[in-house]
Design a protein around this motif. Structure first.
Motif, short mmCIF file in Angstrom:
data_model
loop_
_atom_site.label_atom_id
_atom_site.label_comp_id
_atom_site.label_asym_id
_atom_site.label_seq_id
_atom_site.Cartn_x
_atom_site.Cartn_y
_atom_site.Cartn_z
N CYS A 192 139.81 -48.35 27.02
CA CYS A 192 140.39 -49.52 27.89
C CYS A 192 139.10 -50.48 28.07
O CYS A 192 137.97 -50.22 27.92
CB CYS A 192 140.69 -49.09 29.29
N ARG A 193 139.19 -51.94 28.10
CA ARG A 193 138.49 -52.68 28.30
C ARG A 193 139.22 -53.86 29.39
O ARG A 193 140.27 -54.22 29.34
CB ARG A 193 137.67 -53.44 27.21
N VAL A 194 138.16 -54.57 29.92
CA VAL A 194 138.58 -55.55 30.95
C VAL A 194 138.74 -56.89 30.25
O VAL A 194 137.75 -57.16 29.27
CB VAL A 194 137.60 -55.95 31.95
N THR A 195 139.83 -57.60 30.38
CA THR A 195 139.94 -58.91 29.45
C THR A 195 139.99 -60.15 30.38
O THR A 195 140.20 -61.28 29.98
CB THR A 195 141.22 -58.93 28.70
N GLY A 196 140.01 -60.12 31.53
CA GLY A 196 140.51 -61.14 32.62
C GLY A 196 140.41 -60.74 34.05
O GLY A 196 140.47 -59.39 34.20
N LYS A 197 140.42 -61.54 35.03
CA LYS A 197 140.73 -61.39 36.23
C LYS A 197 141.41 -62.56 36.97
O LYS A 197 141.11 -63.52 36.82
CB LYS A 197 139.23 -60.76 37.08
N ARG A 198 141.74 -61.94 38.28
CA ARG A 198 142.35 -63.04 39.21
C ARG A 198 142.02 -62.68 40.46
O ARG A 198 142.30 -61.44 40.85
CB ARG A 198 143.88 -63.25 39.14
N THR A 199 141.51 -63.45 41.61
CA THR A 199 141.25 -63.04 43.04
C THR A 199 141.95 -63.50 43.86
O THR A 199 142.59 -64.53 43.91
CB THR A 199 139.77 -63.35 43.05
N ASN A 207 142.58 -57.81 34.52
CA ASN A 207 143.51 -57.29 33.39
C ASN A 207 142.87 -56.46 32.44
O ASN A 207 141.68 -56.68 32.41
CB ASN A 207 143.80 -58.83 32.41
N LEU A 208 143.72 -55.68 31.83
CA LEU A 208 143.15 -54.55 30.99
C LEU A 208 143.87 -54.47 29.99
O LEU A 208 145.03 -54.66 29.48
CB LEU A 208 143.46 -53.20 31.82
N ALA A 209 142.94 -54.16 28.66
CA ALA A 209 143.79 -53.84 27.42
C ALA A 209 143.30 -52.38 26.92
O ALA A 209 142.38 -51.88 27.00
CB ALA A 209 142.90 -54.93 26.23
N PHE A 210 144.60 -51.86 26.82
CA PHE A 210 144.51 -50.26 26.37
C PHE A 210 144.96 -50.29 24.79
O PHE A 210 145.68 -50.78 24.35
CB PHE A 210 145.54 -49.48 27.02
N SER A 211 143.95 -49.35 24.08
CA SER A 211 144.33 -49.22 22.70
C SER A 211 143.95 -47.77 22.65
O SER A 211 143.45 -46.96 23.38
CB SER A 211 143.23 -49.88 21.91
N ILE A 366 150.84 -61.66 37.53
CA ILE A 366 150.52 -61.85 36.11
C ILE A 366 149.19 -61.41 35.63
O ILE A 366 148.35 -61.31 36.50
CB ILE A 366 150.50 -63.38 35.83
N CYS A 367 149.37 -60.55 34.72
CA CYS A 367 148.29 -59.72 34.19
C CYS A 367 147.63 -59.91 32.98
O CYS A 367 147.25 -59.13 31.98
CB CYS A 367 148.63 -58.03 34.32
N GLY A 368 147.73 -61.24 32.51
CA GLY A 368 147.03 -61.70 31.21
C GLY A 368 147.61 -62.97 30.76
O GLY A 368 148.55 -63.54 31.37
N GLN A 369 147.00 -63.68 30.17
CA GLN A 369 147.25 -64.96 29.72
C GLN A 369 148.33 -64.98 28.69
O GLN A 369 148.36 -64.00 27.79
CB GLN A 369 146.10 -66.04 28.87
N PRO A 370 149.40 -66.04 28.77
CA PRO A 370 150.58 -65.81 27.66
C PRO A 370 149.95 -66.41 26.27
O PRO A 370 149.07 -66.96 26.10
CB PRO A 370 151.42 -66.80 28.29
#
Length: 591
Positions: A192-199, A207-211, A366-370
């Motif tokens: 898992c890694r962090v790919t973005g955030k919103r406050t 935002n998380l990316a799982f692989s 929203i948990c990621g950019q489209p």
């Protein structure tokens, strides 16, 4: 409880002494002031007698201990036996007579019937393992972990649990060793890694990316510690998840603590065997389920627009793509600011109603950019897709990729649907013998159908079922078993419902459930030999709601000659595949 299932019925031809002295039966005798009291005692005695046989088996994780001079092993075996509430001992019999000391009841059952319940449990364990292996191969890690772990729980309840084996990849595996090893392998392969955030004020969404082994997971469920407590389960989809932490100071957040879900306790009720065995078996902890995700640098990703190249017979994409992209961005801004009503001008009346039910009521985040892919469809195009997390009742959250359907004549969004998994979309698009328009119509239909249940859109479901639709619902009366090398098929009762009855049942179901979530997998589609765009769609369906859940096989026979007005002529659901016919399809239904 097994006690409730041992329905004792009077029969003739056997004497009490013959039953007690013979080797064909387990029996228990009770004495009481009433028949009911005597029967309860007889049933308890019967279970204790059966547990003597059970306690001589190889229960997983069982130890012989003595407490106050009494063995806890046989007590545990007796308790585990009570977990077999879904096993029906059809031939349990009963005798009753009266003596001076009260009513006497003898309950007895053939030993072969008891062997059947263990054979049924063994088959359930092996079915779970096979299901988990298939899910793992598709990177559906939530499903893989669930069924591996549930198989491990049920293994503890089988008298031969320490020795049961199954052929996996050409090798005979001892399941008591294979299952913990496999669960550890799955958990250990997750990243898992962090790919973005919103406050927001005093709140940060990461935002998380799982692989898994370098590839995005199809699904995964997990809990996040928000700095104060462990939050309810959140579901990730197509590798995308979200973590919600208390506080909006970036310096205060150094890491994200996760627990990958493998027990699926809130879904135990979907399987009666699993639900009934839980009080009597030991939970199995897996340390690898805990993850710590460092927050070092948040990678920023720019949204990209991918335009599909239409075929000659497809309607062209809108000329001014940026206009429609701007429309979608206005919706994103409204959701980000939680000012949901600000997006109303972007929707048709029907589209806004769906938006309100889905996005507003589901507290969407929203948990990621489209990474939009604009795909032509009837009357406009689909914008696929925007990842969002939905939360219902503050108890359960899940991530879905949301598809926006844009009406180019109205210049507005006319519908929203949950996207099928990437795996399912690829499975449909691989049918290159069908034109692209047909394949997209199938995807659109399944996504709209699936989302209609989440939104409780009874009006839509009424419109897509033909008035004379064949609707079949199956219920397992007795599960399939293997006994002494012989396969004994399950007994299933098939109920045929009229459209009116089915819709009435759906209406009551929708009113009783706060939320409903359908998951589809293992899709198989066949085009009819005549009638144009008519298809048989067969899928495994997981149904989960506030108070109920089940797994089975859904078949839809649908007319897509007019993609805007699909018509379902046949809908069947089976809790398990028929031992002879398998899952229903156009062939075995004679369509």
């Amino acid at each position: 409880m097994l006690i409730a299932l041992l329905a004792c019925v009077s029969v003739a031809g056997q004497s009490v002494s013959e039953i007690k002295s013979g080797k064909d039966y387990y029996w228990g005798e009770g004495i009481g002031r009433s028949s009911k009291m005597a029967e309860d005692e007889a049933l308890s005695s019967l279970i204790r007698m059966i547990s003597v046989r059970v306690s001589s088996g190889n229960f997983l994780k069982s130890e012989q201990r003595t407490v106050n001079g009494e063995s806890t092993y046989s007590e545990r075996a007796e308790n585990i036996l009570r977990s077999y509430s879904s096993a029906t001992l059809n031939n349990t019999e009963r005798m009753e007579w009266e003596e001076r000391d009260g009513m006497h009841v003898l309950c007895y059952v053939k030993r072969t019937e008891v062997r059947k319940i263990f054979a049924s449990r063994e088959q359930k364990i092996k079915d779970f393992v096979q299901t988990a292996i298939g899910a793992e191969s598709r990177l559906q890690m939530a499903d893989a972990l669930k069924y591996y772990y549930w198989a491990l729980l049920l293994l503890q309840s089988h008298p031969d649990g320490s020795t049961l084996t199954l052929a996996v990849d050409g090798r005979e595996e001892n399941l008591s060793l294979f299952l913990p090893r496999r669960i550890d392998r799955v958990l250990g392969g997750l990243e898992c890694r962090v790919t973005g955030k919103r406050t927001e004020p005093n709140l940060t969404f990461y935002n998380l990316a799982f692989s898994y082994q370098g590839k995005p997971v199809g699904n995964l469920e997990y809990r996040v510690h928000n700095g104060r407590l462990w939050l309810p389960v959140t579901g990730a989809k197509d590798g995308i998840g979200v973590a919600e932490l208390v506080g909006d100071d970036e310096q205060a957040h150094k890491e994200i603590r996760l627990r990958v879900e493998y027990e699926f306790g809130d879904e135990w009720k979907t399987d009666k065997d699993v639900n009934d065995v839980l009080p009597y078996v030991d939970p199995v902890p897996f340390k690898a389920a805990s993850m710590v995700v460092p927050i070092r640098r948040v990678d920023e990703f720019q949204a990209e627009v991918q335009v599909a190249t239409p075929e000659a017979d497809m309607p062209p994409l809108p000329g001014d793509v940026e206009t429609y992209r701007s429309l979608l961005e206005r919706v994103q801004q409204a959701i980000d600011s939680r000012d949901y009503e600000a997006a109303q001008p972007c929707f048709t009346p029907e589209g806004y109603d769906v938006y309100q039910k889905l996005v507003h009521n589901g507290q969407a985040v929203i948990c990621g950019q489209p990474n939009y892919r604009f795909v032509p469809c009837e009357g406009g195009f689909m914008a696929r897709s925007l990842p969002m997390r939905f939360t219902f009742s503050n108890r359960r959250s899940f991530v879905e990729q949301v598809v926006f359907q844009v009406d180019t004549a109205a210049h507005k969004i006319s519908n929203l649907t949950f996207a099928l998994s990437d795996h399912m979309v690829r499975s449909i698009l691989e049918h290159e013998q069908w034109n692209e328009r047909s394949r997209l119509a199938i995807i659109d239909f399944i996504e709209t159908y699936q989302t209609a249940y989440a939104l409780k859109r009874l009006d839509y479901l009424q419109s897509v079922f033909s008035d004379d639709a064949l609707i079949i619902v199956g219920k397992v009366l007795a599960p399939a078993t293997h006994l002494e090398g012989q396969y004994i098929p399950s007994r299933v009762r098939q109920n045929r419902l009229s459209k009116e009855t089915y819709m009435r049942n759906l209406k009551a179901c929708f009113a009783a459930q706060e939320y409903i979530n359908l998951k589809f997998a293992d899709i198989n589609i066949v085009r009819a030999g005549k009638g144009g765009e008519i298809y048989g769609i067969q899928m495994q369906q997981d149904y989960f709601s506030t108070t109920y859940g089940d797994t089975g096989y859904l078949f839809l026979h649908v007319d897509l000659n007019d993609p805007d007005r699909p018509i379902i002529h046949v809908r069947t659901w089976q809790p398990e595949k028929d031992p002879v016919l398998g899952a229903y399809n156009m062939g075995n239904l004679g369509l």
